[in-house]
Design a protein around this motif. Structure first.
Motif, PDB file in Angstrom:
ATOM      1  N   ASN A 141      71.640  66.330 133.031  1.00 62.81           N
ATOM      2  CA  ASN A 141      70.234  66.744 133.510  1.00 62.81           C
ATOM      3  C   ASN A 141      70.035  68.176 133.211  1.00 62.81           C
ATOM      4  N   THR A 184      60.954  63.031 132.099  1.00 63.99           N
ATOM      5  CA  THR A 184      60.919  64.677 131.461  1.00 63.99           C
ATOM      6  C   THR A 184      59.575  65.151 131.886  1.00 63.99           C
ATOM      7  N   LYS A 355      60.543  73.000 130.689  1.00 63.64           N
ATOM      8  CA  LYS A 355      60.931  71.576 130.240  1.00 63.64           C
ATOM      9  C   LYS A 355      61.966  71.064 131.190  1.00 63.64           C
ATOM     10  N   GLU A 357      64.443  67.785 132.424  1.00 65.76           N
ATOM     11  CA  GLU A 357      64.828  66.605 131.853  1.00 65.76           C
ATOM     12  C   GLU A 357      65.891  66.017 132.694  1.00 65.76           C
ATOM     13  N   ASN A 359      67.993  62.542 133.708  1.00 70.10           N
ATOM     14  CA  ASN A 359      68.532  61.342 132.902  1.00 70.10           C
ATOM     15  C   ASN A 359      69.370  60.615 133.742  1.00 70.10           C
TER      16      ASN A 359
END
Length: 760
Positions: A141, A184, A355, A357, A359
């Motif tokens: 991440n 995201t 951004k 993100e 995961n």
């Protein structure tokens, strides 16, 4: 990567289930006659009910008179050694041991072997298959800052800077917040929301900055991190970033004072990990245990976060905040970074973007409880339960390994007694809970599996999550029935540092400044640790304690190294408690509490401590909501009346017990059952109107901060809803009346439990 997933290979054949311990254990009463239950009323003789006619088979004395601990208590104090606790902690912190990993299973197997070798009657390794959330090691991440062309100008770190230059091994997870969904967010708008408290979000919107649809950033601290995410969802944020601001975690940062390992302050690259679930227990199996073959809720039906969330160091957060535009925040919202704190939502440079993100991966994996038992000699079906969770996000030298190391020494000392032939009157369980960091998973699943048995037979849950984060004074929270044994145990425990002028732990605790609370003990059990399912779900008396800081000197929300890789063995050995004397002192008191509850003929519990709590609860409702209640025609008269009737019954019960002598086993059992039923009466099947899983109508959590408690949580839930309605809301005041009636009902149930059982 495969080491991250604990395997059950080689464990296909497990030791017998705990059900063999908890179910079907009976006490023979064949030899008891009706004359045995007759009691004599004698002149006032406090604690005469504690008398015991003969020594134990091993030559020791059971608790009697004003001694709540007997010979066993003295031997426990003498046997426990600080150097053993240090040795235990060194082992426990040798690797990271996050739940669901190979290292966590190895520690569980180690504890099982050690406890068996130390003479416990039975030790079980008990798995539950729970949904866990781990980072994707192939796609860690991150947070990015992108320029107008989409080029990356900044990428957040996935791991702390190692102190010795050697990279961390695969037992340490990269930066993540467990149960953040994968997702995201790319946006030109970022909003600073202070600590992410509900009132902070209200203040942001009142300042004209809309939260809905935008990414927000908040400081760790003040409230539980999961409540910050829930607040962000309440205001329709698209995602949230949390970070450790130096104002809370390194206040001397700007002046150049070094961080760890030179001090306990958090270095700039420190990253706090943690779970963001606001509802404890496996989210896929609510209200029933996560056993093989059970139905699991689909993801969309679980009560879990729905927006991506991530954690940053303050070094990395500064890169975002220094680029944030908009109006300046109020002075009280400023942190410790050398920047101008702004609210946003615009970035200083047009067309730049943030951004986020995430995961993370969710998988059903086994977590392991280690359950050890000393079987009681006279009441084997009554259980005094020691609890501590074992897993940690990294090395966990404070949370939880300081307490695990102490628990191991408590078990060893008990094993020494067993080797001499000692047996407690009641059974003692030593529980090392799995997946505690995720939301007390191992504990909740165990309580759910043995719900009916524990509700009838559990005496208390004596919980220590972490033994130490400072050495100024102890913080102790407990339900009222445990206040007496805690005080008496502290009076028998030696002070950790006699050079301070204190002889006993009671002297230190009682005479030094209070830790966090003006009261010696409070009822703030909240949802900070594994005691939560015991008191919230089945009404079992519970306690929680640790060594704390001086709150007049520091204003910490969390201790600085909390859930980072810097929370290692050296932090304890070199700075916090070099001689482990504070660990030892807490452990000795913990040991005495257990032996007192397990060995006394009549449980050392004072129902008049409940009266004090009930009156305090009523006073708080009057102070905080009196005008609102009066304005809406709601009276607290009936509640006050039932509390005063309870007070009279509690006083009568205590007086009766204090004047008994020659108590038969059956009468002792009857009186003890009345005491154990008292706090169990506070539970209500339907729970709070807002939170049905909150079954205890007397003790619960703040609906906006799981780290804080509310007395009468169902009533307070309803009052909050009613008083925050923007227009006349008669239906919400009807819920208030209903919740007050339920509260009155459970107090009346406790009253009836305390009455003479031969007189209706």
């Amino acid at each position: 990567m495969k080491d991250w997933v604990a395997t059950t290979m080689g464990l296909a054949v497990l030791v017998p289930t705990v059900a063999l311990l908890l179910a079907g254990v009976t006490v023979s009463l064949d030899a008891i006659t009706l004359s045995d239950v007759a009691s004599q009323n004698c002149p006032a003789n406090p604690d005469a009910h504690m008398t015991y006619e003969a020594p134990d088979a091993y030559g020791g004395l059971k608790p009697s008179g004003e001694d709540y601990f007997g010979t066993a208590g003295e031997q426990l104090l003498d046997e426990m050694k600080a150097e053993n606790i240090e040795r235990n902690l060194r082992y426990l912190t040798s690797k990271g041991h996050m739940a669901g990993t190979r290292q966590d299973l190895e520690q569980a197997e180690y504890l099982k072997k050690v406890w068996l070798d130390q003479g416990l009657d039975q030790v079980l390794l008990q798995p539950y298959n729970v949904q866990l959330s781990h980072p994707d090691l192939a796609k860690p991440n991150k947070v990015y800052l992108l320029d107008e062309a989409g080029e990356v100008k900044f990428t957040s770190s996935v791991m702390e800077e190692p102190l010795d230059g050697v990279q961390y091994d695969d037992s340490i997870p990269p930066a993540f917040l467990a149960f953040s969904p994968a997702g995201t967010v790319v946006t030109e708008e970022l909003v600073y929301v202070n600590y992410g408290m509900y009132e902070d979000f209200l203040a942001v919107e009142a300042a004209g900055v809309r939260v809905g649809g935008r990414l927000v950033i908040a400081k760790f601290g003040r409230i539980f991190r999961g409540d910050k995410i829930q607040n962000a969802q309440r205001f329709n944020a698209s995602g949230i970033i949390l970070y450790t601001d130096p104002r809370d975690y390194h206040p001397d940062w700007q002046s150049g004072e070094p961080g760890y390992p030179h001090t306990l302050w958090l270095p700039g690259s420190g990253i706090q990990r943690g779970s963001i679930l606001w509802r404890d227990g496996d989210p896929t199996t609510p209200y029933y245990p996560a056993l093989d073959g059970v139905y699991r809720l689909p993801e969309e039906q679980t009560d879990t976060p729905t927006i991506p969330a991530h954690t940053l160091s303050y070094n990395d957060a500064r890169k975002l905040l220094v680029n944030l535009g908009g109006q300046e925040v109020p002075p009280a919202w400023r942190g410790g970074l050398n920047i101008t704190y702004r609210m946003g939502p615009q970035l200083n440079t047009p067309a730049w973007k943030v951004k986020l993100e995430v995961n993370n991966v969710k998988r059903v994996l086994p977590t392991y409880n280690v359950i050890g038992m000393i079987r009681g000699s006279e009441e084997p079906d009554r259980y005094v339960i020691y609890g501590n969770h074992r897993d940690s996000w990294t090395f966990g030298s404070c949370d939880p390994s300081s307490a695990t190391a102490v628990q191991m020494e408590v078990v060893r000392a008990y094993g020494h007694l067993l080797a001499q032939g000692w047996k407690p009157r009641r059974s003692i369980l030593f529980c090392s809970w799995g997946a505690g960091e995720y939301g007390f998973f191992g504990t909740w699943e165990w309580v759910e599996e043995y719900f009916k048995i524990l509700k009838m037979r559990a005496v208390a849950h004596l919980n220590v999550d972490l033994a130490i984060i400072g050495t100024y004074n102890m913080l102790v929270s407990a339900s009222p029935l445990l206040h007496k044994i805690i005080k008496e145990a502290s009076k028998r425990t030696p002070a950790p540092d006699p050079s301070l002028g204190y002889e006993t732990l009671w002297d230190h605790w009682n005479q030094r400044g209070r830790a966090a609370s003006p009261d010696l003990m409070d009822y703030n059990l909240a949802s900070t640790s594994e005691h939560a399912p015991f008191y919230q779900s089945i009404g079992v008396p519970a306690s929680y304690m640790l060594w704390e800081i001086n709150f007049d000197e520091y204003d910490w929300s969390d201790y600085p190294l909390y859930h980072t890789t810097y929370e290692d063995f050296d932090a304890v050995k070199n700075i916090l408690d070099p001689e482990f004397r504070y660990h030892l002192s807490l452990g000795q008191m913990w040991a005495l509490m257990g032996v007192g509850l397990a060995d006394a003929k009549i449980l050392p519990m004072d129902p008049e401590d409940e009266t004090a709590m009930l009156r305090r609860m009523l006073a708080e409702l009057k102070t905080e909501y009196g005008p609102n209640l009066k304005e809406n025609g709601v009276s607290l008269g009936s509640l006050e009346s039932v509390i005063e009737r309870f007070a009279l019954v509690a006083k009568t019960f205590k007086s009766h017990v204090d004047n008994l002598t020659n108590v038969s086993p059956l009468l002792a059992r009857q009186l003890n059952d009345q005491l154990l039923l008292l706090e169990k009466c506070y539970t209500h099947t339907e729970g709070s109107s807002l939170r049905p899983h909150m079954k205890n109508m007397m003790f619960g959590t703040n609906n906006f901060n799981q780290y804080d408690s509310w007395l009468a949580p169902g009533v307070r839930d309803a009052l909050w809803e009613a008083t925050h309605c923007q227009e006349p809301c008669p239906q919400r005041w009807q819920v208030v009346r209903q919740q007050l009636s339920i509260l009155q009902y459970v107090i009346n149930s406790a009253l009836l439990a305390m009455k003479d059982i031969t007189r209706l």
